[in-house]
Each structure stands twice: as structure tokens, then as C-alpha cells.
Design an enzyme around this catalytic site. Structure first.
Site, short mmCIF file in Angstrom:
data_model
loop_
_atom_site.label_atom_id
_atom_site.label_comp_id
_atom_site.label_asym_id
_atom_site.label_seq_id
_atom_site.Cartn_x
_atom_site.Cartn_y
_atom_site.Cartn_z
N HIS A 125 39.84 33.16 10.65
CA HIS A 125 39.81 33.30 9.20
C HIS A 125 38.54 32.71 8.64
O HIS A 125 37.76 32.07 9.36
CB HIS A 125 41.03 32.61 8.57
CG HIS A 125 41.02 31.11 8.72
ND1 HIS A 125 41.28 30.47 9.91
CD2 HIS A 125 40.77 30.12 7.82
CE1 HIS A 125 41.20 29.16 9.74
NE2 HIS A 125 40.89 28.92 8.49
N HIS A 127 36.82 31.16 4.50
CA HIS A 127 37.11 30.78 3.11
C HIS A 127 35.87 30.94 2.24
O HIS A 127 34.75 30.90 2.72
CB HIS A 127 37.51 29.30 3.00
CG HIS A 127 38.46 28.81 4.02
ND1 HIS A 127 39.81 28.98 3.92
CD2 HIS A 127 38.26 28.11 5.17
CE1 HIS A 127 40.40 28.41 4.96
NE2 HIS A 127 39.48 27.89 5.73
N GLU A 131 35.29 23.83 4.33
CA GLU A 131 36.43 23.20 5.01
C GLU A 131 35.94 21.96 5.74
O GLU A 131 35.06 22.03 6.59
CB GLU A 131 37.07 24.15 6.01
CG GLU A 131 38.20 23.51 6.82
CD GLU A 131 38.89 24.49 7.75
OE1 GLU A 131 39.35 25.54 7.24
OE2 GLU A 131 38.97 24.24 8.97
N HIS A 301 34.91 -1.47 -7.53
CA HIS A 301 33.73 -0.62 -7.43
C HIS A 301 33.98 0.69 -8.16
O HIS A 301 35.08 0.94 -8.67
CB HIS A 301 33.41 -0.33 -5.95
CG HIS A 301 34.43 0.55 -5.28
ND1 HIS A 301 35.70 0.10 -4.93
CD2 HIS A 301 34.40 1.87 -4.90
CE1 HIS A 301 36.38 1.08 -4.37
NE2 HIS A 301 35.63 2.16 -4.36
N GLU A 308 36.80 10.92 -6.37
CA GLU A 308 37.18 10.47 -5.03
C GLU A 308 38.58 11.00 -4.68
O GLU A 308 39.55 10.76 -5.41
CB GLU A 308 37.20 8.94 -4.97
CG GLU A 308 37.71 8.37 -3.66
CD GLU A 308 37.76 6.85 -3.67
OE1 GLU A 308 38.56 6.28 -2.91
OE2 GLU A 308 37.00 6.23 -4.45
N HIS A 347 37.82 0.91 -9.76
CA HIS A 347 39.07 0.79 -9.03
C HIS A 347 38.93 -0.14 -7.83
O HIS A 347 37.83 -0.58 -7.48
CB HIS A 347 39.58 2.16 -8.57
CG HIS A 347 38.62 2.91 -7.68
ND1 HIS A 347 37.49 3.53 -8.14
CD2 HIS A 347 38.64 3.15 -6.34
CE1 HIS A 347 36.84 4.12 -7.15
NE2 HIS A 347 37.53 3.90 -6.04
N GLU A 361 38.20 8.12 2.06
CA GLU A 361 37.61 8.44 0.77
C GLU A 361 36.76 9.69 0.97
O GLU A 361 35.89 9.69 1.84
CB GLU A 361 36.70 7.31 0.27
CG GLU A 361 37.37 5.96 0.10
CD GLU A 361 36.36 4.88 -0.31
OE1 GLU A 361 35.14 5.17 -0.32
OE2 GLU A 361 36.79 3.77 -0.64
#
Length: 413
Positions: A125, A127, A131, A301, A308, A347, A361
Site C-alpha cells: 500500500h 499513503h 508514515e 519546557h 507534540e 508542560h 515525543e
């Protein structure tokens, strides 16, 4: 906070994995003193919840049931669990996804959790989207061919990542032990069920066209699938050396060992960063694999380049998103959760458990960037910091000019 394992082992709650789950029986296993109430002890705010209520959710989310006094305003929901998503079950594996449909704030990235059995195949496949993937467990064989005819075949295992640019056709297959992995796409409204697949294309192409394209009689295509396969069961492939087609145009590398990188360490844990600087093909996605030890936290930070997307691998923790203009909200997170922190939100993530907290992250950006609150303060003239925050020399002397991405609580052993 009680854990599900305590209820299961100590109280004998059975059949949690064979669809005989009984919510009422589970609730009876919880001692009354362990049923949380929305009352904040520090200031006496709140009152008992007379119901009806979801007690299990309340136990899982103590910082939403009883928010810290510092929370304020209407920050949107920033977490969602893969356990609350719909499963797509196929012979050969399953998939589930968290997109902007499940988590509306997640506009830049979407996540898919997929499992393939031994020999199970995510069919050939491609996209419109990038990915990016992280292998969670087991091993898989990935294949791809680029626009210049260069091919790629590799076996990947836990801690490995891969990256396929938009439009590059590829496949994934479980090896002897099968596999499970996280896929991330650079479009919050993406769905893995809406991709270009080879079986779907064949099913919607006249057989006389297939005959002309491949130079074969139409009879050669009599058994092609009538619908998309998506995931299907096959046999475990042999060694790459026995099955690899050699391209006359050479090969191209699309995978990288993130867990194999040397970490950036600090007293509270470690960070491994991967982006276009050490994984050149990854031109649109950057990421970090973060380890937070018990008694430690990812420092205060923010990220100056994009939102994120977080995926929690092990452990449990809490995080607060500071959204400016007097608003902030705290969330409890655990393995299997997706978190999302919008662009420039301040955060942290604190380990609230007794085992290491590991999470990813991920950013829609070629370069990983973060700004440390401590480093910013340390490299600003002390007089400004003192008068801005009404603090003294004790705070100023504690500031570090170099980052500790993960910090440890004083006195924690």
C-alpha cells in the site's frame, strides 16, 4: 491509588480477558475508603459525588477528579487511550487509531496501533501522508520501493523505527513471533482505513487493462481479490537473503535503531533524539524516546516548532499543560495512552509510579527542538529573573546553564 492488578489478584476478579467482565463485581472489590471523591483536602473545595458515576475512571484519573489548585480555565482534552478506540479485526492481525476524530486537539499527527500475527501482512500500500513507526514488540519485515526503483527490505525489532515518505509503496509482515507497533502520520485527520492498497486497485481495474499492463491473458487475474485485503494471514517468510529481489538501481535505507542510540543522560533518566540530522530520510518527522525514573520528571519546557504527539510505553505519570492567559490543566497518563501538547504549551511529565516511565515525543518537523525553562532563566540576567518572580539568590544559584531534560526530585532515593 488502587491498580487493576490488585483487584484481580487480591479479590479474585476473573475472566477479564474473555468477555465475561462484570463491572458490578469489580466495583464490589473496591473498599469504600478507596473510592475517590472530588474533594481537595488542601482547601476543602468540592464535595462528595452521589452518582451515578464511573468509579473506575475516577480512580484512573485522580488529577482530573481533584485538579491541583493551579489548574484553571478551559484547556481542551489532551489525552486519549487506545483502549477506548474501535478495533479493526482481520485474519492476520488488528489495528486501532487515534486521530482528530477521537482527540480533536490532535490536528498535526494521528496514531495507529497495529498487531500482526506470525506471517500476518499489512498489504502492499501507500499513503498521501508520511508514515513514521516505532516497533513495540516482536519482529517484522518491512519492504519498500522508491520512485527511482531502489528497493528496501529489512527485519526490525523492538526500539527500531522506520520512515516512509508520502507516496512510497511499502508492506509490513510479522515474523516468527509476530509484532506490534505504533504508526504515526503527519495529518491529524488521517485514517489507516483510507489508504491506497494494491488489492483495492486491482479489484477496481478492468481485467482487460490488467492484461494489457502485464502482458498476460485475462485468465491470469481470475482470482484477484474482489475487495481490499488490508491485513491478511500468510506464512512466515524465509531469510532476506533467500527472498530479496535485487534491484538494478540499488537500495535505499528507511529504518533506524532508536533504542540502539547512545542516550543523553541526566540524574532523572535519559533521552534519545532522532530527526533528519541522524536519520536523513526522516524529513518531516522528528522524535525523542524519553525515560523518566521513579521520583523524576521531564523538566518544565516547551517546543518552539510544532505540536507534540506523545505515546506512553510503560509506567504512569501526570502532566500539566500551561496554555497561557491564566489557563492550565493536569492529566493522568499511563501505558497505552496518547497525549497531545499543542504548539508552545509549557508542560512537564512526572513519573508518579514505582517503575520507569517511558514515552515517545513526536513532532511534524525535520528537527527536534525544545526550550528549557531552567536554562532560559539561567542565561537571563539575574536581576530580571529576581524582580519578575520575586525570588532570591537561592533560586538563582540553583539554575543550570545546560539542559537536564529529565530532573530528579531532591532527596528521592
Amino acid at each position: 491509588m488502587i491498580s487493576y492488578s490488585k483487584w484481580y489478584v487480591d479479590e479474585g476478579v476473573k475472566n477479564l480477558s474473555n468477555n465475561n467482565f462484570n463491572y458490578e463485581d469489580l466495583l464490589r472489590c473496591i473498599p469504600p475508603q478507596d473510592i475517590p471523591q472530588p474533594i481537595r483536602e488542601s482547601d476543602g473545595a468540592g464535595g462528595t459525588d452521589l452518582g451515578p458515576r464511573d468509579i473506575i475512571r475516577a480512580i484512573e484519573n485522580p488529577n482530573m477528579l481533584v485538579p491541583p489548585v493551579t489548574d484553571a480555565g478551559t484547556v481542551p482534552n489532551l489525552t486519549f487511550s487506545f483502549s477506548d478506540t474501535n478495533m479493526t479485526l482481520k485474519p492476520g492481525g488488528w489495528s486501532r487509531e487515534i486521530t482528530a476524530r477521537e482527540l480533536p486537539v490532535a490536528t498535526t499527527l494521528a496514531g495507529v496501533n497495529m498487531r500482526l500475527t506470525p506471517g500476518g501482512v499489512r498489504e502492499l500500500h501507500w499513503h498521501k501522508e508520511v508514515e513514521w513507526s516505532y516497533m513495540l514488540a516482536g519482529r517484522a519485515r518491512i519492504t519498500a520501493v522508491d520512485e527511482n526503483g531502489k528497493n528496501f527490505i529489512a527485519d526490525v525489532g523492538p526500539g527500531d523505527i522506520w520512515y516512509f515518505p508520502p507516496g512510497i509503496p511499502h508492506s509490513i509482515q510479522g515474523l516468527e513471533e509476530g509484532c506490534e507497533f505504533l504508526l504515526v502520520f503527519d495529518n491529524g485527520n488521517f485514517s489507516d482505513l483510507d489508504t491506497f492498497t494494491i488489492s483495492d486497485w486491482f479489484a477496481h481495474t478492468p481485467k482487460e487493462v490488467l492484461s494489457a499492463n502485464f502482458g498476460l491473458p485475462e485468465e491470469a487475474f481470475r482470482d484477484i481479490p474482489k475487495t481490499e485485503k488490508y491485513i491478511y494471514q500468510s506464512t512466515v517468510p524465509g531469510p532476506i537473503s533467500e527472498v530479496e529481489p535485487l534491484s538494478p538501481f540499488g537500495t535505499r535505507k528507511f529504518s533506524h535503531s532508536l533504542l540502539g542510540q547512545k542516550p543523553i543522560t541526566s540524574p532523572g533518566g535519559s533521552v534519545r533524539v532522532v530527526d533528519s540530522r541522524n536519520f536523513p530520510v526522516s524529513q518531516l518527522i522528528s522524535a525523542a524516546l524519553v525515560e523518566i525514573l521513579p521520583g523524576a520528571m521531564r523538566e518544565l519546557h516547551w517546543h518552539p516548532n510544532n505540536d507534540e504527539f506523545q505515546y506512553f510505553l510503560t509506567g504512569q505519570g501526570r502532566m500539566t499543560g500551561y496554555a497561557a492567559d491564566g489557563t492550565a490543566r493536569t492529566f493522568d497518563v499511563r501505558s497505552g495512552n496518547v497525549g497531545y501538547m499543542p504548539f508552545c504549551y509549557g508542560h512537564y511529565i512526572q513519573n508518579t509510579g514505582t517503575t520507569p516511565l517511558w514515552y515517545l515525543e513526536i513532532f511534524k518537523s525535520p528537527i527536534y527542538q525544545d526550550v528549557s525553562l531552567t536554562q532560559w532563566m539561567a542565561l537571563t540576567p539575574p536581576q530580571i529573573v529576581k524582580t519578575n518572580l520575586n525570588v532570591g539568590n537561592e533560586v538563582i544559584s540553583s539554575l543550570r546553564k545546560t539542559k537536564w531534560e529529565v530532573v530528579r526530585f531532591p532527596g528521592f532515593e
